[in-house]
Design a protein around this motif. Structure first.
Motif, PDB file in Angstrom:
ATOM      1  N   ARG A 285       0.852  -1.196   0.000  1.00  0.00           N
ATOM      2  CA  ARG A 285       0.000   0.000   0.000  1.00  0.00           C
ATOM      3  C   ARG A 285       0.878   1.232   0.000  1.00  0.00           C
ATOM      4  N   ASP A 286       0.341   2.331  -0.510  1.00  0.00           N
ATOM      5  CA  ASP A 286       1.064   3.593  -0.548  1.00  0.00           C
ATOM      6  C   ASP A 286       0.616   4.500   0.586  1.00  0.00           C
ATOM      7  N   TYR A 287       1.577   5.200   1.164  1.00  0.00           N
ATOM      8  CA  TYR A 287       1.337   6.153   2.238  1.00  0.00           C
ATOM      9  C   TYR A 287       1.976   7.469   1.827  1.00  0.00           C
ATOM     10  N   ARG A 288       1.337   8.598   2.170  1.00  0.00           N
ATOM     11  CA  ARG A 288       1.857   9.897   1.774  1.00  0.00           C
ATOM     12  C   ARG A 288       1.988  10.828   2.971  1.00  0.00           C
ATOM     13  N   SER A 289       2.920  11.756   2.819  1.00  0.00           N
ATOM     14  CA  SER A 289       3.138  12.780   3.828  1.00  0.00           C
ATOM     15  C   SER A 289       2.929  14.138   3.173  1.00  0.00           C
ATOM     16  N   HIS A 290       2.391  15.069   3.932  1.00  0.00           N
ATOM     17  CA  HIS A 290       2.173  16.419   3.410  1.00  0.00           C
ATOM     18  C   HIS A 290       3.289  17.376   3.807  1.00  0.00           C
ATOM     19  N   VAL A 291       4.332  16.870   4.473  1.00  0.00           N
ATOM     20  CA  VAL A 291       5.404  17.767   4.901  1.00  0.00           C
ATOM     21  C   VAL A 291       6.721  17.487   4.195  1.00  0.00           C
ATOM     22  N   THR A 292       6.739  16.531   3.310  1.00  0.00           N
ATOM     23  CA  THR A 292       7.998  16.212   2.641  1.00  0.00           C
ATOM     24  C   THR A 292       7.760  15.824   1.188  1.00  0.00           C
TER      25      THR A 292
ATOM     26  N   VAL B 226       2.022   5.144   9.034  1.00  0.00           N
ATOM     27  CA  VAL B 226       3.342   4.646   9.401  1.00  0.00           C
ATOM     28  C   VAL B 226       4.204   5.855   9.739  1.00  0.00           C
ATOM     29  N   LEU B 227       5.229   5.626  10.526  1.00  0.00           N
ATOM     30  CA  LEU B 227       6.182   6.667  10.875  1.00  0.00           C
ATOM     31  C   LEU B 227       7.529   6.312  10.255  1.00  0.00           C
ATOM     32  N   VAL B 228       8.203   7.307   9.701  1.00  0.00           N
ATOM     33  CA  VAL B 228       9.533   7.107   9.146  1.00  0.00           C
ATOM     34  C   VAL B 228      10.485   7.998   9.922  1.00  0.00           C
ATOM     35  N   GLU B 229      11.583   7.411  10.374  1.00  0.00           N
ATOM     36  CA  GLU B 229      12.556   8.179  11.142  1.00  0.00           C
ATOM     37  C   GLU B 229      13.396   9.022  10.191  1.00  0.00           C
ATOM     38  N   ALA B 230      13.198  10.327  10.249  1.00  0.00           N
ATOM     39  CA  ALA B 230      13.931  11.242   9.372  1.00  0.00           C
ATOM     40  C   ALA B 230      15.365  11.407   9.875  1.00  0.00           C
ATOM     41  N   THR B 231      15.506  11.653  11.161  1.00  0.00           N
ATOM     42  CA  THR B 231      16.798  11.733  11.830  1.00  0.00           C
ATOM     43  C   THR B 231      16.647  10.988  13.145  1.00  0.00           C
ATOM     44  N   ASP B 232      17.718  10.857  13.887  1.00  0.00           N
ATOM     45  CA  ASP B 232      17.649  10.131  15.157  1.00  0.00           C
ATOM     46  C   ASP B 232      16.592  10.742  16.066  1.00  0.00           C
ATOM     47  N   GLY B 233      15.552   9.971  16.351  1.00  0.00           N
ATOM     48  CA  GLY B 233      14.519  10.394  17.283  1.00  0.00           C
ATOM     49  C   GLY B 233      13.532  11.408  16.746  1.00  0.00           C
ATOM     50  N   CYS B 234      13.521  11.655  15.450  1.00  0.00           N
ATOM     51  CA  CYS B 234      12.595  12.604  14.849  1.00  0.00           C
ATOM     52  C   CYS B 234      11.867  11.907  13.699  1.00  0.00           C
ATOM     53  N   TYR B 235      10.528  11.943  13.698  1.00  0.00           N
ATOM     54  CA  TYR B 235       9.722  11.109  12.809  1.00  0.00           C
ATOM     55  C   TYR B 235       8.793  11.927  11.917  1.00  0.00           C
ATOM     56  N   VAL B 236       8.576  11.396  10.702  1.00  0.00           N
ATOM     57  CA  VAL B 236       7.616  11.965   9.758  1.00  0.00           C
ATOM     58  C   VAL B 236       6.482  10.964   9.635  1.00  0.00           C
ATOM     59  N   SER B 237       5.244  11.429   9.751  1.00  0.00           N
ATOM     60  CA  SER B 237       4.059  10.561   9.640  1.00  0.00           C
ATOM     61  C   SER B 237       3.606  10.482   8.195  1.00  0.00           C
ATOM     62  N   PHE B 238       3.290   9.271   7.740  1.00  0.00           N
ATOM     63  CA  PHE B 238       2.763   9.022   6.407  1.00  0.00           C
ATOM     64  C   PHE B 238       1.398   8.361   6.572  1.00  0.00           C
ATOM     65  N   ILE B 239       0.384   8.880   5.879  1.00  0.00           N
ATOM     66  CA  ILE B 239      -1.003   8.432   5.991  1.00  0.00           C
ATOM     67  C   ILE B 239      -1.370   7.581   4.775  1.00  0.00           C
ATOM     68  N   LEU B 240      -2.191   6.570   4.980  1.00  0.00           N
ATOM     69  CA  LEU B 240      -2.626   5.654   3.926  1.00  0.00           C
ATOM     70  C   LEU B 240      -3.293   6.412   2.779  1.00  0.00           C
ATOM     71  N   MET B 241      -2.910   6.059   1.548  1.00  0.00           N
ATOM     72  CA  MET B 241      -3.508   6.658   0.357  1.00  0.00           C
ATOM     73  C   MET B 241      -4.546   5.699  -0.205  1.00  0.00           C
TER      74      MET B 241
END
Length: 143
Positions: A55-62, A125-140
């Motif tokens: 499945r694809d997930y998208r983020s609106h901040v990256t 899902v959450l993707v770790e952008a840097t150590d301890g900092c995460y970007v959220s991706f929502i189901l498309m």
């Protein structure tokens, strides 16, 4: 005749090398990273779309450093930080479920906030952008 053959070989080799160079250069473009779902090296290189469980997930901040994010969703437009520190997410245990590959760099870990259950599709899902900092991706898409 031998000189003509050598010239053709050199022309062929040059065309192949130029073509490979163009492909290699295109791999570093934000369009390619966003289309194929891999991260570019460097700060804020995550694509706008990642894949987990077919499945694809998208983020609106990256968007892999591109300036073409949807109008009104760029970080500058909405005042949203690129990633959120784990302490601010107020999460329990994270479950590593995969990773987002990075072109010439270390992959970014992908997490779920709950233990993955067979036959279910997580909403985010959450993707770790840097150590301890995460970007959220929502189901498309839909079910």
């Amino acid at each position: 005749m031998n000189a003509v053959r050598r010239r053709r070989v050199w022309v062929f080799v040059a065309v192949v090398l130029v073509g490979l160079g163009a492909l290699a250069g295109a791999a570093f473009l934000p369009w390619s990273a966003n289309h194929f779902g891999y991260a570019l090296p460097g700060d804020q290189g995550l694509p706008y779309r990642v894949e987990y469980g077919d499945r694809d997930y998208r983020s609106h901040v990256t968007c892999a450093g591109a300036d073409w994010c949807e109008p009104g969703t760029r970080r500058a437009d909405v005042g949203t930080p690129y990633c959120t520190p784990r302490a601010e997410l107020e999460l329990g245990r994270l479950h590593r479920v995969g990773e987002v590959p990075t072109l010439w760099g270390s992959p970014h870990a992908m997490f779920l906030t709950m233990e993955p259950q067979p036959g279910t599709t997580p909403i985010a899902v959450l993707v770790e952008a840097t150590d301890g900092c995460y970007v959220s991706f929502i189901l498309m898409g839909g079910p």
